[in-house]
Design an enzyme around this catalytic site. Sequence first.
Site, PDB file in Angstrom:
ATOM      1  N   HIS A  30       0.841  -1.197   0.000  1.00 38.87           N
ATOM      2  CA  HIS A  30       0.000   0.000   0.000  1.00 38.87           C
ATOM      3  C   HIS A  30       0.875   1.244   0.000  1.00 38.87           C
ATOM      4  CE1 HIS A  30      -2.370  -3.269   1.718  1.00 38.87           C
ATOM      5  NE2 HIS A  30      -3.471  -2.609   1.394  1.00 38.87           N
ATOM      6  N   HIS A 260      -3.782   3.222  -3.276  1.00 42.43           N
ATOM      7  CA  HIS A 260      -3.976   2.783  -1.894  1.00 42.43           C
ATOM      8  C   HIS A 260      -3.460   1.365  -1.669  1.00 42.43           C
ATOM      9  CE1 HIS A 260      -6.025   1.045   1.607  1.00 42.43           C
ATOM     10  NE2 HIS A 260      -6.153   2.275   2.063  1.00 42.43           N
ATOM     11  N   GLU A 407     -17.254  -3.226  24.870  1.00 44.38           N
ATOM     12  CA  GLU A 407     -16.496  -4.461  25.030  1.00 44.38           C
ATOM     13  C   GLU A 407     -15.278  -4.533  24.098  1.00 44.38           C
ATOM     14  OE1 GLU A 407     -20.808  -5.270  26.104  1.00 44.38           O
ATOM     15  OE2 GLU A 407     -19.755  -4.329  24.412  1.00 44.38           O
ATOM     16  N   HIS A 469     -28.962 -13.355  25.637  1.00 44.17           N
ATOM     17  CA  HIS A 469     -27.924 -13.315  26.665  1.00 44.17           C
ATOM     18  C   HIS A 469     -27.432 -14.707  27.060  1.00 44.17           C
ATOM     19  CE1 HIS A 469     -28.983  -9.163  26.829  1.00 44.17           C
ATOM     20  NE2 HIS A 469     -28.244  -8.917  27.895  1.00 44.17           N
TER      21      HIS A 469
END
Length: 658
Positions: A30, A260, A407, A469
């Site tokens: 890149h 890129h 998280e 859950h």
Amino acid sequence: MKDDSRMDQKTVAVVKGLIMDGVAKANSGHPGGAMSSADFATLLYSDFLNFDPDDAQWFNRDRFILSAGHESMLLYSLLHLTGFVGMDALKEFRQMGSLTPGHPEVHLTPGVEATTGPLGQGFGMSVGFAVAEAFLRQKLGADVMDHFTYVLSSDGDLQEPIALGAASLAGLWGLGKLVVFYDSNKIQLAGPTNRVDCADIRKVFEGMCWQVLDIDGHDHGQIRKAVQDAKLEGSKPTLIVCNTVMAKGTANMEGDHNTHGAPLKADEIAASKKKLGLPAEDFHVPGDVVDHFRSRYDSMRATVADWKKNLESKLASDKDFAALWNKITTKRSALDIEWPEFTPGETMATRKAWGACLNQVTDQLPNLLGGSADLDPSNQTTKFRETVGNFGIDGYGARNLAYGVREFPMAAIMNGMALHGGVIPFGATFLTFADYCRNAIRMSALQELPSLYIFTHDSFWVGEDGPTHQPIEHVSSLRLIPDVIDLRPADATETAVCLDIAFKQDKHPSCVFLTRQGLPVLDPAEYPAVTDGARKGGYVIKDCEGTPDLIIAASGSEVSLALETAKLFKRKVRVVNICSFKLFDDQPESYKKEILPPEVTARAAAEAGRTELWHKYVGCDGVVLGLDHFGQSAPGNQLSEKYGFTPENFARLIREKY
């Protein structure tokens, strides 16, 4: 600070030449973003970054994290100029066994601080670096720990939500020694960024309590002033928005998104080198550029020598400092930890046992930092928080990290702390939310980091919260990540053993799976192996005389189920606790055959989750009581009956097979 504009421009041009040549030789890489970032990255290294030219691991060095890991050829070029990476390595970019892989790898290349590939995670880890620095500065003193964490971030980085979650915490915690260069070249792999983003980054970051500086990322005067202003801002992290041009310096492809992720053609490289004032030769690094780049080395070496002398003096004269330094620098495997004992016959959820263990080690490990993703009472971290205070809010010596509902950033920040060194990081949440952490857990393993993940509420016994859950596939999924230690303890006593295993890891991350529901605390007099068997991952917890007719294996909460089920048979039954697949699989073949004799083919296993992985222990035709479907919202005891997690049903399934 030196100021030689002509040599600065020549040095940047040489770096750009190395980028083009390295990517072209590999025919992979890149170049575009690496070239747009070259001005500010080169000046950072040559003018501002403090490190030991003779030791890439000096403890008080400034850290530089290339969050835009695809720009790796830029970093390798700079590390070549520092002297950490040789020319042969540059020429072996992206080749088998080289020191210059496609994305930087921390354990491989001197001067690389973090393995960065997945976008956003380098940014997240950098917050962990800054947390560790701020904490250690508070504890050790600024004469021992006082460095900056610099980051090179990209448009793609800031599109990954993990970066913004981590940035919000960095702003809240006032991490003034965190400086992020945002290479805003407005191009990404598939095209211009305006196709996918309309965010006003200045407003976003200012809204998260950052100092934001907008500059021309190719103007060396503006770059220097921005870094100086960032270093003067002590109470906020700084985002330097470097407005740049993709593939800056190329002859015909500036601003082209095709640069890129693909090498430049030979004729474009030749024309670009001519434009930059470089000779046509490949990998050209003249001596005057090296001398210019390293002009601060004498003063940097003097700084390191003074630091070492000061450290020796403090160690000799300050016993409290010496004791803390010893704690901070001791290898994890050498830790000596005293764990609580639990009363046999009582009922206790293993998450509560973790809470008791955490409370007991709080004072024993003064460099233990961690917290919960907004689940303090559920994850049993409340007392820890109340005892040690909230980092940033209550000062930098506080040790609870209040992550909020973040998280993934939590996991990446833990990795950054582990990479920095000197602290022991942990993070806690429900097991079902491990999916949010998963890629960072993978990066823990890839970087050989002993990050500690505490996952509570580990099965359908979560009950009324329902299928959203109730983890089903999560334990098996995490077991599939190479080098992750899975630990699912059978009771409170084994929870302490598993935590001792996790805390004493030097290179492996650990995932500890803990129950919400109460489990009987097993009596060591009846089950003596429970006090230490977990260290081998799998062991016989209840045996019979002679060769068994049947082996029943289980982990975690299902070990008690297996023990009760075994009582329903008149045959000779061996019960095996496989609390860690990783640790058991790592044992010698002779030990595994001792625990699971090949001649005993009647085997069964129980775990409240996916069944597939258990067949490597019980055979293709073995009985596995598990859960291969989503749960329901109902009390846990009702779900036990519905899903057949009772001794009577388990025994029935085994009898039907054998």
